[in-house]
Design an enzyme around this catalytic site. Structure first.
Site, PDB file in Angstrom:
ATOM      1  N   GLY A 160       2.296  -5.042  48.556  1.00 19.12           N
ATOM      2  CA  GLY A 160       3.227  -5.042  48.629  1.00 19.12           C
ATOM      3  C   GLY A 160       2.779  -6.134  46.731  1.00 19.12           C
ATOM      4  O   GLY A 160       2.311  -5.485  46.033  1.00 19.12           O
ATOM      5  N   SER A 161       3.436  -7.057  46.700  1.00 20.64           N
ATOM      6  CA  SER A 161       3.601  -7.899  45.512  1.00 20.64           C
ATOM      7  C   SER A 161       2.431  -8.340  44.767  1.00 20.64           C
ATOM      8  O   SER A 161       2.186  -8.707  44.164  1.00 20.64           O
ATOM      9  CB  SER A 161       4.625  -8.744  45.397  1.00 20.64           C
ATOM     10  OG  SER A 161       4.464  -9.680  46.262  1.00 20.64           O
ATOM     11  N   GLY A 202       4.977  -9.472  53.017  1.00 20.08           N
ATOM     12  CA  GLY A 202       3.656 -10.589  53.023  1.00 20.08           C
ATOM     13  C   GLY A 202       2.888 -10.766  53.188  1.00 20.08           C
ATOM     14  O   GLY A 202       1.671 -11.855  52.974  1.00 20.08           O
ATOM     15  N   LYS A 260       6.339   0.116  61.475  1.00 15.97           N
ATOM     16  CA  LYS A 260       6.754  -0.989  59.838  1.00 15.97           C
ATOM     17  C   LYS A 260       6.460  -2.232  61.073  1.00 15.97           C
ATOM     18  O   LYS A 260       7.923  -2.333  60.970  1.00 15.97           O
ATOM     19  CB  LYS A 260       6.682  -0.088  58.806  1.00 15.97           C
ATOM     20  CG  LYS A 260       7.231  -1.239  57.529  1.00 15.97           C
ATOM     21  CD  LYS A 260       7.968  -0.225  56.107  1.00 15.97           C
ATOM     22  CE  LYS A 260       8.180  -1.367  55.612  1.00 15.97           C
ATOM     23  NZ  LYS A 260       8.965  -0.818  54.502  1.00 15.97           N
ATOM     24  N   THR A 286      11.475   2.761  50.878  1.00 16.78           N
ATOM     25  CA  THR A 286      12.486   2.109  51.235  1.00 16.78           C
ATOM     26  C   THR A 286      13.900   3.826  51.813  1.00 16.78           C
ATOM     27  O   THR A 286      14.581   4.043  50.497  1.00 16.78           O
ATOM     28  CB  THR A 286      13.311   1.380  49.969  1.00 16.78           C
ATOM     29  OG1 THR A 286      11.691   0.673  49.670  1.00 16.78           O
ATOM     30  CG2 THR A 286      14.199   1.362  50.424  1.00 16.78           C
ATOM     31  N   GLU A 293       2.819   4.746  48.806  1.00 18.16           N
ATOM     32  CA  GLU A 293       3.823   4.752  48.336  1.00 18.16           C
ATOM     33  C   GLU A 293       4.836   4.349  47.310  1.00 18.16           C
ATOM     34  O   GLU A 293       4.423   3.088  47.073  1.00 18.16           O
ATOM     35  CB  GLU A 293       4.498   3.128  49.303  1.00 18.16           C
ATOM     36  CG  GLU A 293       6.520   3.490  49.968  1.00 18.16           C
ATOM     37  CD  GLU A 293       6.167   2.407  50.225  1.00 18.16           C
ATOM     38  OE1 GLU A 293       7.193   2.319  50.608  1.00 18.16           O
ATOM     39  OE2 GLU A 293       5.726   2.004  50.940  1.00 18.16           O
ATOM     40  N   ARG A 313       6.444  -0.900  44.006  1.00 26.21           N
ATOM     41  CA  ARG A 313       7.808  -0.743  43.696  1.00 26.21           C
ATOM     42  C   ARG A 313       8.120  -1.350  42.128  1.00 26.21           C
ATOM     43  O   ARG A 313       7.664  -2.061  41.857  1.00 26.21           O
ATOM     44  CB  ARG A 313       8.325  -2.299  44.779  1.00 26.21           C
ATOM     45  CG  ARG A 313       9.693  -2.188  44.364  1.00 26.21           C
ATOM     46  CD  ARG A 313      10.765  -3.079  45.627  1.00 26.21           C
ATOM     47  NE  ARG A 313       9.545  -3.193  47.019  1.00 26.21           N
ATOM     48  CZ  ARG A 313      10.392  -2.521  47.523  1.00 26.21           C
ATOM     49  NH1 ARG A 313      11.080  -1.217  47.522  1.00 26.21           N
ATOM     50  NH2 ARG A 313      10.249  -1.746  48.602  1.00 26.21           N
TER      51      ARG A 313
END
Length: 210
Positions: free
Chosen positions: A181-182, A161, A131, A71, A42, A19
């Site tokens: 993710g992050s 998370g 998901k 998204t 992704e 992202r």
């Protein structure tokens, strides 16, 4: 029609979520992820020039990785994604019309859900994977409970998370894999950091699934 679970059986089921990545950065980070052992990638549609990044990623590594967008919220983005030659589509929600259209366009769809009703609606529309999002709000215990009523062959991914420390708990509770993710990627970080963080997730996956 793509058979359910087909690609999850042949690749390590960890989806890298890039992202905020830009077209100028995408190729180096895709290579870093592949080097780390992650080949599901992704690019969220709320990233700068996301479609161009998907095109570049497919051109660079489409034969070595399953690349797509996340998204994805509408049919227009489904059509744009399919036109790139990408194969993976990930949604944050359960929109039956978008899921059905993606499957009709030949995309592998991992559909976002949080309740049993949403999960079965997504599967009824043709989603090949589910998901759970945001996974951190539910935890491994919820995965264990909902896994009991879902078809056993349907892969469930924990997203939101997920860290190298808690990934094994989700896997042991019934998830096939996870979206990263992050804790994997932050906009502007060096490809070497992506490679290092990817390796930590791969190690955590291997420790839970030797």
């Amino acid at each position: 029609m793509i058979e359910p679970s087909m690609d999850w059986r042949t690749q390590r089921p960890l989806i890298a979520i890039l992202r905020g990545i830009t077209p100028a950065q995408i190729e180096a980070h895709v290579e870093a992820l592949i080097d780390a052992g992650i080949s599901l990638i992704e690019i969220p549609t709320n990233s700068p020039q996301w479609l161009r990044s998907v095109e570049l990623a497919v051109a660079a590594a489409g034969r070595r990785a399953l690349i797509g967008a996340g998204t994805v919220l509408n049919r227009d983005d489904v059509d744009a994604l399919a036109a790139t030659g990408a194969r993976l589509m990930v949604t944050p929600n359960t929109d039956v019309a978008v899921i059905r259209h993606a499957v009709e366009r030949g995309l592998i769809c991992a559909a976002g859900f949080s309740t049993p009703s949403e999960a079965f609606a997504a599967l009824g529309a043709g989603a090949q994977a589910l998901k759970l999002f945001p996974a951190a709000s539910f935890g491994p215990g919820y995965v264990r409970a909902i896994r009991a009523v879902l078809p056993p062959q349907v892969p469930v991914f924990a997203v939101g998370g997920v860290t190298p420390d808690n990934l094994p708990g989700y896997l042991q509770s019934g998830c096939a894999g996870a979206g990263l993710g992050s804790d994997l990627y932050a906009p502007g970080q060096a490809p070497s950091v992506t490679r290092e963080r990817g390796g930590l997730f791969v190690d955590a996956y291997q420790s839970a699934r030797p």
